[in-house]
Design an enzyme around this catalytic site. Structure first.
Site, PDB file in Angstrom:
ATOM      1  N   ALA A 142       0.839  -1.208   0.000  1.00 22.44           N
ATOM      2  CA  ALA A 142       0.000   0.000   0.000  1.00 22.44           C
ATOM      3  C   ALA A 142       0.871   1.255   0.000  1.00 22.44           C
ATOM      4  O   ALA A 142       0.590   2.222  -0.738  1.00 22.44           O
ATOM      5  CB  ALA A 142      -0.921  -0.004   1.211  1.00 22.44           C
ATOM      6  N   ASN A 190       3.634  -0.741  16.383  1.00 23.09           N
ATOM      7  CA  ASN A 190       5.089  -0.909  16.248  1.00 23.09           C
ATOM      8  C   ASN A 190       5.873  -0.100  17.271  1.00 23.09           C
ATOM      9  O   ASN A 190       7.104  -0.044  17.203  1.00 23.09           O
ATOM     10  CB  ASN A 190       5.545  -0.478  14.854  1.00 23.09           C
ATOM     11  CG  ASN A 190       4.793  -1.171  13.758  1.00 23.09           C
ATOM     12  OD1 ASN A 190       4.080  -0.533  12.994  1.00 23.09           O
ATOM     13  ND2 ASN A 190       4.907  -2.481  13.690  1.00 23.09           N
ATOM     14  N   HIS A 223      13.148   5.576   8.194  1.00 19.95           N
ATOM     15  CA  HIS A 223      12.191   6.559   8.728  1.00 19.95           C
ATOM     16  C   HIS A 223      11.553   6.096  10.032  1.00 19.95           C
ATOM     17  O   HIS A 223      11.073   6.911  10.814  1.00 19.95           O
ATOM     18  CB  HIS A 223      11.114   6.901   7.691  1.00 19.95           C
ATOM     19  CG  HIS A 223      10.157   5.794   7.366  1.00 19.95           C
ATOM     20  ND1 HIS A 223      10.514   4.659   6.678  1.00 19.95           N
ATOM     21  CD2 HIS A 223       8.837   5.641   7.639  1.00 19.95           C
ATOM     22  CE1 HIS A 223       9.445   3.871   6.527  1.00 19.95           C
ATOM     23  NE2 HIS A 223       8.424   4.448   7.101  1.00 19.95           N
ATOM     24  N   ARG A 224      11.557   4.775  10.267  1.00 24.88           N
ATOM     25  CA  ARG A 224      10.965   4.263  11.496  1.00 24.88           C
ATOM     26  C   ARG A 224      12.014   4.085  12.597  1.00 24.88           C
ATOM     27  O   ARG A 224      11.700   4.118  13.784  1.00 24.88           O
ATOM     28  CB  ARG A 224      10.226   2.955  11.216  1.00 24.88           C
ATOM     29  CG  ARG A 224       9.177   3.114  10.108  1.00 24.88           C
ATOM     30  CD  ARG A 224       7.891   2.425  10.398  1.00 24.88           C
ATOM     31  NE  ARG A 224       7.297   2.876  11.646  1.00 24.88           N
ATOM     32  CZ  ARG A 224       6.172   2.371  12.170  1.00 24.88           C
ATOM     33  NH1 ARG A 224       5.545   1.419  11.532  1.00 24.88           N
ATOM     34  NH2 ARG A 224       5.687   2.825  13.305  1.00 24.88           N
ATOM     35  N   GLU A 265       9.948  -5.119  15.674  1.00 22.69           N
ATOM     36  CA  GLU A 265       8.854  -4.258  15.207  1.00 22.69           C
ATOM     37  C   GLU A 265       7.722  -4.201  16.225  1.00 22.69           C
ATOM     38  O   GLU A 265       6.591  -3.825  15.906  1.00 22.69           O
ATOM     39  CB  GLU A 265       8.362  -4.734  13.834  1.00 22.69           C
ATOM     40  CG  GLU A 265       9.456  -4.771  12.771  1.00 22.69           C
ATOM     41  CD  GLU A 265       9.624  -3.468  11.974  1.00 22.69           C
ATOM     42  OE1 GLU A 265       8.629  -2.793  11.698  1.00 22.69           O
ATOM     43  OE2 GLU A 265      10.790  -3.140  11.616  1.00 22.69           O
ATOM     44  N   HIS A 325       4.243  -7.426   8.435  1.00 27.06           N
ATOM     45  CA  HIS A 325       4.133  -7.676   9.879  1.00 27.06           C
ATOM     46  C   HIS A 325       3.127  -8.808  10.075  1.00 27.06           C
ATOM     47  O   HIS A 325       2.174  -8.940   9.288  1.00 27.06           O
ATOM     48  CB  HIS A 325       3.587  -6.446  10.625  1.00 27.06           C
ATOM     49  CG  HIS A 325       4.537  -5.300  10.721  1.00 27.06           C
ATOM     50  ND1 HIS A 325       4.160  -3.995  10.493  1.00 27.06           N
ATOM     51  CD2 HIS A 325       5.854  -5.246  11.044  1.00 27.06           C
ATOM     52  CE1 HIS A 325       5.199  -3.188  10.665  1.00 27.06           C
ATOM     53  NE2 HIS A 325       6.239  -3.923  10.996  1.00 27.06           N
ATOM     54  N   ASN A 367      -1.100   3.911   3.512  1.00 30.89           N
ATOM     55  CA  ASN A 367       0.304   3.691   3.852  1.00 30.89           C
ATOM     56  C   ASN A 367       0.508   2.332   4.511  1.00 30.89           C
ATOM     57  O   ASN A 367       1.549   2.067   5.115  1.00 30.89           O
ATOM     58  CB  ASN A 367       0.809   4.800   4.787  1.00 30.89           C
ATOM     59  CG  ASN A 367       1.597   5.853   4.031  1.00 30.89           C
ATOM     60  OD1 ASN A 367       2.082   5.602   2.930  1.00 30.89           O
ATOM     61  ND2 ASN A 367       1.732   7.023   4.626  1.00 30.89           N
ATOM     62  N   CYS A 422      -2.942  -1.601  13.355  1.00 25.98           N
ATOM     63  CA  CYS A 422      -1.639  -0.910  13.348  1.00 25.98           C
ATOM     64  C   CYS A 422      -1.690   0.345  14.205  1.00 25.98           C
ATOM     65  O   CYS A 422      -0.675   0.790  14.728  1.00 25.98           O
ATOM     66  CB  CYS A 422      -1.267  -0.445  11.937  1.00 25.98           C
ATOM     67  SG  CYS A 422      -1.072  -1.757  10.756  1.00 25.98           S
TER      68      CYS A 422
END
Ligand code: SUG
Length: 449
Positions: free
Chosen positions: A27, A110, A137-138, A174, A250, A366, A372
């Site tokens: 996505a 996460n 970015h995470r 994660e 995930h 996203n 999530c």
């Protein structure tokens, strides 16, 4: 004392945008470079929180982080004023700027792994923020995440906080997206279920071929050790590498659990038979209920497109009533095969007898569905009365947050808009106000400088 499973949802941040940053998340890839609506996204998330609170669930909220994240850019050698830095990074490396701008901390499944005190060696609830090492970015989220959790769950006689695991791909973690706790009652000891994508330190171990396995067995074991879980109440299972290669980045994209129920796709795991018997033998006080979705009713592709398994599975009216509700994304209603499966599931009046659909399209684009957006934390009344911030949703907090979003968020954000230094100042002003609404003190680096 009554224990509740409290859902803490991530409040979507003002820089919510579509940057295509997550390789293996279909996505996110498809939406790349589209125009987002930060205001729409935040309001969609708030509506879900309010609806769950209206259903009688305890609902919490976790704040977004400062983005663009200037400490990250300065740490990478950029200097000068914030405005100069943003200008320079936009010129030098737009992908780096996109990474430093992502509102990805909204997906708080996460944020961390949480083990309730019923399961831990010292009777405290343990938190380990996820290092999220697979995606740049995470990977910048965990220091602020840790500070946020320590601010809210501040009483160290009740709560224990660990730093994120080693910054190495061998310990890719994660968080709760790959962790589920099964129990016969939220206030009873449970069995903690960790799902990994690969065993990183074993040469030749099975793993996906195309997309990254973001969670390692080594990370799962480390978290279980840190939290003081006993081996006879932990189960580790490997995700089926083929489904990772089909976009299941995930485990919460292919299974969800609650109470004694595991709702999962037929192809979710590498060795379903073994994990079933281990869960059954380790669950204190009862047998598990497995609700397996056959591939010939819902394919992995349909599961990834609709995010059927990224639903929240909740017990309304407290634990004990067998009636569980699936809080599903609206995409499940629109996919005829998923809808038909859900109609049959509800008609059977088994473990899951109700489905409610929610419009979370901004987050879904996203790769972030209902599950999530939430971190589950088992808390009792005393815990709830001893939180270090105003984060449990009631009518007044909902009204304050809705008003705050409406005044501070942009209706639209295109790919170029994240280069605009004005966005940084808008975000800071908004977060300054948010820390006072949520009574978080000086949480952010820009407030401490
Ligand atoms: O890490 N997407 C997130 C989605 C996380 C979903 N969480 C759970 N399944 N629990 C991720 O891939 C996309 C950002 C972008 O492309 O702009 C992103 O980070």
């Amino acid at each position: 004392m009554t224990y509740y499973e409290v859902n803490f949802d991530g409040l979507v941040g003002p820089t919510h945008n579509f940057a295509g940053l997550s390789y293996g998340n279909i996505a996110s890839d498809k939406s790349a470079k589209g125009t987002s609506s930060p205001k729409g996204a935040a309001l969609q998330g708030l509506e879900k929180m309010k609806a769950l609170s209206n259903m009688g669930m305890k609902q919490g909220v976790l704040p977004p982080q400062e983005r663009p994240h200037m400490p990250t850019l300065r740490g990478l050698g950029y200097s000068g004023s914030d405005r100069d830095i943003l200008h320079k990074v936009a010129e030098d490396n737009p992908a780096l700027l996109a990474g430093a701008c992502s509102a990805s901390c909204m997906w708080v499944a996460n944020a961390a792994t949480v083990s309730p005190r019923l399961d831990t060696h010292d009777g405290r609830t343990h938190f380990t923020p996820a290092n999220l090492i697979s995606m740049f970015h995470r990977s910048i989220e965990h220091p602020t995440t840790g500070r946020t959790l320590q601010t809210i769950f501040a009483d160290d006689s009740r709560f224990a906080h660990h730093p994120a695991l080693h910054n190495s791909p061998h310990f890719g973690d994660e968080g709760a997206a790959n962790h589920t706790r099964f129990c016969s009652d939220y206030g009873a000891p449970g069995v903690e279920f960790f799902v990994y994508g690969v065993e990183a330190l074993r040469k030749g171990a099975p793993g996906p071929k195309n997309f990254p396995a973001r969670q390692t067995l080594e990370a799962c074991r480390a978290v279980a050790r840190l939290h003081g879980l006993s081996d006879d109440r932990v189960v580790y299972a490997q995700q089926n590498p083929d489904v990772i290669d089909q976009g299941v980045f995930h485990n919460d994209v292919i299974s969800v659990g609650n109470g004694r129920v595991l709702f999962h796709h037929e192809k979710a795991f590498l060795n379903t038979g073994a994990l079933r018997s281990e869960l059954n033998s380790k669950l204190p006080g009862g047998d598990m209920i497995f609700v397996e979705v056959p591939d010939n009713r819902v394919s992995v592709e349909d599961a990834v497109q609709s995010y059927l398994f990224n639903s929240q599975l909740i017990s309304l009216g407290g634990y004990g009533s067998n009636a569980m509700t699936l809080v599903a994304p609206i995409e499940c209603q629109e996919n005829p095969r998923v809808k038909s499966y859900l109609d049959d599931l509800v008609a059977q009046e088994g473990a899951i007898n109700n489905v409610q659909f929610f419009n979370l399209r901004q987050s879904m684009k996203n790769g972030g569905g209902p599950a999530c957006l939430r971190l589950r934390i088992v808390l009792n009344e005393d815990d709830l009365n001893n939180l270090g911030a105003r984060v449990i949703l009631d009518d007044s907090l909902y009204a304050d947050l809705k008003d705050w979003v409406s005044r501070n968020y942009r209706d639209e954000l295109g790919p170029e808009d994240i280069h605009d230094p004005a966005l940084l100042y808008e975000v800071r002003a908004a977060l300054e106000e948010l820390t006072s609404i949520l009574k978080l003190g000086k949480l952010y680096e820009f407030q401490r400088a």
